[in-house]
Design a protein around this motif. Structure first.
Motif, PDB file in Angstrom:
ATOM      1  N   MET A   1       0.824  -1.191   0.000  1.00 21.77           N
ATOM      2  CA  MET A   1       0.000   0.000   0.000  1.00 21.77           C
ATOM      3  C   MET A   1       0.864   1.249   0.000  1.00 21.77           C
ATOM      4  SD  MET A   1      -3.145   0.866   0.059  1.00 21.77           S
ATOM      5  CE  MET A   1      -4.392   1.885   0.685  1.00 21.77           C
ATOM      6  N   ASN A   2       1.941   1.236   0.760  1.00 27.88           N
ATOM      7  CA  ASN A   2       2.820   2.382   0.850  1.00 27.88           C
ATOM      8  C   ASN A   2       3.493   2.660  -0.490  1.00 27.88           C
ATOM      9  OD1 ASN A   2       4.121   4.513   1.985  1.00 27.88           O
ATOM     10  ND2 ASN A   2       5.707   3.291   2.982  1.00 27.88           N
ATOM     11  N   ALA A   3       3.852   1.624  -1.239  1.00 29.43           N
ATOM     12  CA  ALA A   3       4.491   1.805  -2.541  1.00 29.43           C
ATOM     13  C   ALA A   3       3.533   2.464  -3.524  1.00 29.43           C
ATOM     14  CB  ALA A   3       4.973   0.471  -3.086  1.00 29.43           C
ATOM     15  N   ALA A   4       2.265   2.089  -3.479  1.00 24.18           N
ATOM     16  CA  ALA A   4       1.270   2.699  -4.365  1.00 24.18           C
ATOM     17  C   ALA A   4       1.081   4.175  -4.032  1.00 24.18           C
ATOM     18  CB  ALA A   4      -0.055   1.967  -4.255  1.00 24.18           C
ATOM     19  N   LEU A   5       1.081   4.508  -2.752  1.00 26.81           N
ATOM     20  CA  LEU A   5       0.937   5.898  -2.342  1.00 26.81           C
ATOM     21  C   LEU A   5       2.145   6.719  -2.776  1.00 26.81           C
ATOM     22  CD1 LEU A   5      -0.742   7.984  -0.858  1.00 26.81           C
ATOM     23  CD2 LEU A   5       0.390   7.291   1.254  1.00 26.81           C
ATOM     24  N   GLU A   6       3.330   6.176  -2.631  1.00 26.06           N
ATOM     25  CA  GLU A   6       4.533   6.882  -3.069  1.00 26.06           C
ATOM     26  C   GLU A   6       4.522   7.088  -4.574  1.00 26.06           C
ATOM     27  OE1 GLU A   6       8.130   5.089  -1.701  1.00 26.06           O
ATOM     28  OE2 GLU A   6       7.406   4.992   0.371  1.00 26.06           O
ATOM     29  N   TRP A   7       4.074   6.078  -5.323  1.00 24.67           N
ATOM     30  CA  TRP A   7       4.011   6.197  -6.771  1.00 24.67           C
ATOM     31  C   TRP A   7       3.010   7.289  -7.170  1.00 24.67           C
ATOM     32  CZ3 TRP A   7      -0.104   5.295 -10.181  1.00 24.67           C
ATOM     33  CH2 TRP A   7       0.240   5.328 -11.531  1.00 24.67           C
ATOM     34  N   ALA A   8       1.842   7.303  -6.527  1.00 29.51           N
ATOM     35  CA  ALA A   8       0.797   8.274  -6.872  1.00 29.51           C
ATOM     36  C   ALA A   8       1.227   9.701  -6.531  1.00 29.51           C
ATOM     37  CB  ALA A   8      -0.495   7.931  -6.154  1.00 29.51           C
ATOM     38  N   THR A   9       1.917   9.883  -5.446  1.00 29.27           N
ATOM     39  CA  THR A   9       2.337  11.232  -5.067  1.00 29.27           C
ATOM     40  C   THR A   9       3.521  11.702  -5.891  1.00 29.27           C
ATOM     41  OG1 THR A   9       3.717  10.349  -3.289  1.00 29.27           O
ATOM     42  CG2 THR A   9       1.479  11.080  -2.712  1.00 29.27           C
ATOM     43  N   GLY A  10       4.221  10.782  -6.543  1.00 24.42           N
ATOM     44  CA  GLY A  10       5.364  11.161  -7.367  1.00 24.42           C
ATOM     45  C   GLY A  10       5.001  11.496  -8.802  1.00 24.42           C
ATOM     46  N   LEU A  11       3.734  11.372  -9.173  1.00 20.87           N
ATOM     47  CA  LEU A  11       3.320  11.665 -10.546  1.00 20.87           C
ATOM     48  C   LEU A  11       3.345  13.166 -10.810  1.00 20.87           C
ATOM     49  CD1 LEU A  11       0.313   9.246 -11.037  1.00 20.87           C
ATOM     50  CD2 LEU A  11       2.602   9.026 -11.976  1.00 20.87           C
ATOM     51  N   ASP A  12       3.746  13.507 -12.015  1.00 18.79           N
ATOM     52  CA  ASP A  12       3.765  14.904 -12.433  1.00 18.79           C
ATOM     53  C   ASP A  12       2.334  15.338 -12.770  1.00 18.79           C
ATOM     54  OD1 ASP A  12       4.505  17.385 -13.314  1.00 18.79           O
ATOM     55  OD2 ASP A  12       5.401  16.693 -15.193  1.00 18.79           O
ATOM     56  N   SER A  14       1.182  17.587 -14.678  1.00 18.17           N
ATOM     57  CA  SER A  14       0.938  17.878 -16.089  1.00 18.17           C
ATOM     58  C   SER A  14       0.636  16.594 -16.869  1.00 18.17           C
ATOM     59  CB  SER A  14       2.130  18.613 -16.708  1.00 18.17           C
ATOM     60  OG  SER A  14       3.292  17.822 -16.648  1.00 18.17           O
ATOM     61  N   TRP A  15       1.244  15.467 -16.476  1.00 16.87           N
ATOM     62  CA  TRP A  15       0.932  14.191 -17.125  1.00 16.87           C
ATOM     63  C   TRP A  15      -0.489  13.744 -16.801  1.00 16.87           C
ATOM     64  CZ3 TRP A  15       3.346  11.963 -20.974  1.00 16.87           C
ATOM     65  CH2 TRP A  15       4.678  12.275 -21.195  1.00 16.87           C
ATOM     66  N   LEU A  16      -0.908  13.962 -15.567  1.00 18.09           N
ATOM     67  CA  LEU A  16      -2.276  13.607 -15.183  1.00 18.09           C
ATOM     68  C   LEU A  16      -3.292  14.456 -15.943  1.00 18.09           C
ATOM     69  CD1 LEU A  16      -1.861  13.191 -11.328  1.00 18.09           C
ATOM     70  CD2 LEU A  16      -2.147  11.400 -13.041  1.00 18.09           C
ATOM     71  N   LEU A  17      -3.010  15.735 -16.084  1.00 16.38           N
ATOM     72  CA  LEU A  17      -3.899  16.623 -16.827  1.00 16.38           C
ATOM     73  C   LEU A  17      -3.958  16.221 -18.300  1.00 16.38           C
ATOM     74  CD1 LEU A  17      -5.718  19.078 -16.696  1.00 16.38           C
ATOM     75  CD2 LEU A  17      -3.717  20.500 -17.114  1.00 16.38           C
ATOM     76  N   ALA A  18      -2.810  15.874 -18.871  1.00 14.46           N
ATOM     77  CA  ALA A  18      -2.775  15.438 -20.266  1.00 14.46           C
ATOM     78  C   ALA A  18      -3.563  14.143 -20.453  1.00 14.46           C
ATOM     79  CB  ALA A  18      -1.333  15.257 -20.717  1.00 14.46           C
ATOM     80  N   ALA A  19      -3.425  13.207 -19.532  1.00 15.72           N
ATOM     81  CA  ALA A  19      -4.165  11.946 -19.627  1.00 15.72           C
ATOM     82  C   ALA A  19      -5.670  12.197 -19.506  1.00 15.72           C
ATOM     83  CB  ALA A  19      -3.697  10.985 -18.544  1.00 15.72           C
TER      84      ALA A  19
END
Length: 72
Positions: A1-12, A14-19
């Motif tokens: 669970m902690n790895a998923a949270l770290e991955w989600a908080t590390g996303l840029d 601008s990439w999320l907005l583009a997606a």
């Protein structure tokens, strides 16, 4: 669970907005293709969406052909 949270908080962001923008454009295009509008209107709406990717889907949802909620 902690790895998923770290991955989600590390996303840029601008990439999320583009997606999100790509998903919105694809969804609007799919709705246009499935609509009962004449082919000429469909082509014009798809052109608007791809030439104006931010405003195009909004214009489609506001001014495009409407379906009754009972038809779905």
């Amino acid at each position: 669970m902690n790895a998923a949270l770290e991955w989600a908080t590390g996303l840029d962001p601008s990439w999320l907005l583009a997606a999100l923008l790509v998903a919105l454009n694809l969804w609007a295009t799919w709705l246009i293709v499935l609509s009962a509008a004449p082919v000429r209107e469909k082509v014009l709406w798809v052109m608007v969406i791809f030439l104006c990717p931010i405003v195009g889907p909004v214009l489609w949802f506001v001014f495009g052909p409407k379906r009754s909620m009972l038809e779905s």
